[in-house]
Design a protein around this motif. Sequence first.
Motif, mmCIF file in Angstrom:
data_model
loop_
_atom_site.group_PDB
_atom_site.id
_atom_site.type_symbol
_atom_site.label_atom_id
_atom_site.label_comp_id
_atom_site.label_asym_id
_atom_site.label_seq_id
_atom_site.Cartn_x
_atom_site.Cartn_y
_atom_site.Cartn_z
ATOM 1 N N ALA A 14 50.650 31.726 35.242
ATOM 2 C CA ALA A 14 50.851 31.832 36.693
ATOM 3 C C ALA A 14 50.612 30.482 37.363
ATOM 4 N N LYS A 17 48.448 32.430 41.405
ATOM 5 C CA LYS A 17 47.717 33.444 40.630
ATOM 6 C C LYS A 17 47.652 34.830 41.258
ATOM 7 N N TYR A 18 47.536 35.782 40.338
ATOM 8 C CA TYR A 18 47.234 37.176 40.683
ATOM 9 C C TYR A 18 45.766 37.420 40.350
ATOM 10 N N TRP A 19 45.008 37.919 41.297
ATOM 11 C CA TRP A 19 43.622 38.359 41.009
ATOM 12 C C TRP A 19 43.278 39.441 42.013
ATOM 13 N N LYS A 21 43.355 44.107 42.409
ATOM 14 C CA LYS A 21 44.271 45.250 42.311
ATOM 15 C C LYS A 21 44.171 46.096 43.570
ATOM 16 N N SER A 107 48.241 39.351 26.070
ATOM 17 C CA SER A 107 48.625 40.634 26.658
ATOM 18 C C SER A 107 49.945 40.524 27.427
ATOM 19 N N SER A 139 49.651 45.507 31.341
ATOM 20 C CA SER A 139 48.903 44.328 31.768
ATOM 21 C C SER A 139 49.720 43.681 32.874
ATOM 22 N N GLY A 140 49.064 43.363 33.982
ATOM 23 C CA GLY A 140 49.794 42.864 35.148
ATOM 24 C C GLY A 140 50.707 41.697 34.808
ATOM 25 N N SER A 141 50.148 40.710 34.116
ATOM 26 C CA SER A 141 50.934 39.502 33.844
ATOM 27 C C SER A 141 52.128 39.797 32.923
ATOM 28 N N ARG A 144 55.700 39.837 34.323
ATOM 29 C CA ARG A 144 56.429 38.574 34.505
ATOM 30 C C ARG A 144 57.079 38.095 33.213
ATOM 31 N N SER A 193 39.805 41.042 32.502
ATOM 32 C CA SER A 193 40.318 40.728 33.833
ATOM 33 C C SER A 193 40.211 41.949 34.766
ATOM 34 N N MET A 197 38.264 41.747 38.162
ATOM 35 C CA MET A 197 38.945 41.960 39.445
ATOM 36 C C MET A 197 38.217 43.016 40.279
ATOM 37 N N MET A 244 41.150 30.971 43.243
ATOM 38 C CA MET A 244 40.896 32.166 42.434
ATOM 39 C C MET A 244 39.517 32.068 41.765
ATOM 40 N N ASP A 284 43.020 30.250 33.708
ATOM 41 C CA ASP A 284 43.027 31.698 33.947
ATOM 42 C C ASP A 284 41.637 32.281 33.699
ATOM 43 N N ALA A 285 41.559 33.548 33.313
ATOM 44 C CA ALA A 285 40.242 34.171 33.149
ATOM 45 C C ALA A 285 39.674 33.825 31.774
HETATM 46 O O1 PMV Z 1 47.468 40.420 33.168
HETATM 47 P P1 PMV Z 1 46.005 40.546 33.385
HETATM 48 O O2 PMV Z 1 45.599 41.875 33.864
HETATM 49 O O3 PMV Z 1 45.217 40.099 32.181
HETATM 50 O O4 PMV Z 1 45.579 39.532 34.579
HETATM 51 C C1 PMV Z 1 45.857 38.174 34.522
HETATM 52 C C2 PMV Z 1 45.160 37.428 35.587
HETATM 53 C C3 PMV Z 1 45.251 35.904 35.493
HETATM 54 O O5 PMV Z 1 45.728 35.487 34.239
HETATM 55 C C4 PMV Z 1 43.873 35.326 35.694
HETATM 56 C C5 PMV Z 1 46.159 35.341 36.599
HETATM 57 C C6 PMV Z 1 47.638 35.580 36.420
HETATM 58 O O6 PMV Z 1 48.317 35.734 37.459
HETATM 59 O O7 PMV Z 1 48.133 35.570 35.281
#
Ligand code: PMV
Length: 328
Positions: A14, A17-19, A21, A107, A139-141, A144, A193, A197, A244, A284-285
């Motif tokens: 990213a 970033k996404y952080w 929910k 993931s 997984s959110g990412s 994408r 994550s 979050m 973030m 990232d995390a």
């Molecule tokens: O996809 P997840 O739920 O592991 O979250 C990813 C969160 C970050 O990697 C920290 C930021 C992002 O947007 O990828």
Amino acid sequence: MHDRVTAIAHSNIALAKYWGKRDVKRNLPSVGSLSMTLSNLHTRTTVVRDDTLENDSIYLGDSPAPPSFSNRASRFIDLIRELANSQDALRVTTENSFPTGAGLASSASGFAALTLAATRAFGLELDNRALSRIARVGSGSAARSLFGGFVEWHRGEAEDGSDSFATRVAPTEHWDVHMLVVVTSDEAKSYSSTDGMNLTRDTSPYYDAWIRSSETLLTEMRQGVLERDLTRVGELMEASCLRMHAVMLSATPGLLYWNGATVELIHAVRALRSEGIEAYFTIDAGPQVKVLCRPSDAKTLARRLGTLNGIKEILEAGVGPDAYLEPS
Ligand code: PMV
């Protein structure tokens, strides 16, 4: 029935970033995000639908996956089974092109590849937008990673998540930039994550400011990517990363994903920039540092950063392609 399907999906990083929910169960984000898909780093997943099996059998390469991994994958496959109205179990074999244990989250590419392979094995033919809506739940990412190039995952407004999916901002060939992935630790994440979050949302006094400021940053980032403006994209990427991590640090207890080498790398990237090498960091995390740069600077940067203490490995990636099915 033995339908074998193999899918490949690339990892993504990213830039914005996404952080956070807004709905944990449906995995809906509180902010939109924008990423670059990475060439070289991918997951290859083969799925065989097998109505003689009682339960899914999940392999990482040649070995059965640990229960934490298979349970998460199997729960996710349940969603696809439900969509396809089927009871069949799957035999899943998955492997990453990047070293496992390199401390890199797999993931994103993993759930994207599994979504594409499993939906096909169950006879569903969905476009990338619909696939990204499913992958999002794993997984959110991963939402994408269905697309190559530069990709936005929309926050969406709908309660049911129907408008929270990924779309392409620009294709792979739009802009030739590289990302160095600087590995500083091969230990597993200290705090997942999702837990991170939730803790941030529940305890950080800065959470609302993070959400509010992310929206403006995302709009500017989209523009910077479309204009191929490395300085703008790089500066925004660092700002998004630092904001973030600032909101993570302000949770109680504070979430600190960095190690000493992470901090050294931040200083080193900035020092190299003052010497005239345009490079920007994002994190990232976890403690790995990703460095965005021009392809022509990548080798010099890798050599210079590689001399710092605590660096385990440096991988280099360009802009990667869409997820795809291997011809059978
Ligand atoms: O996809 P997840 O739920 O592991 O979250 C990813 C969160 C970050 O990697 C920290 C930021 C992002 O947007 O990828």
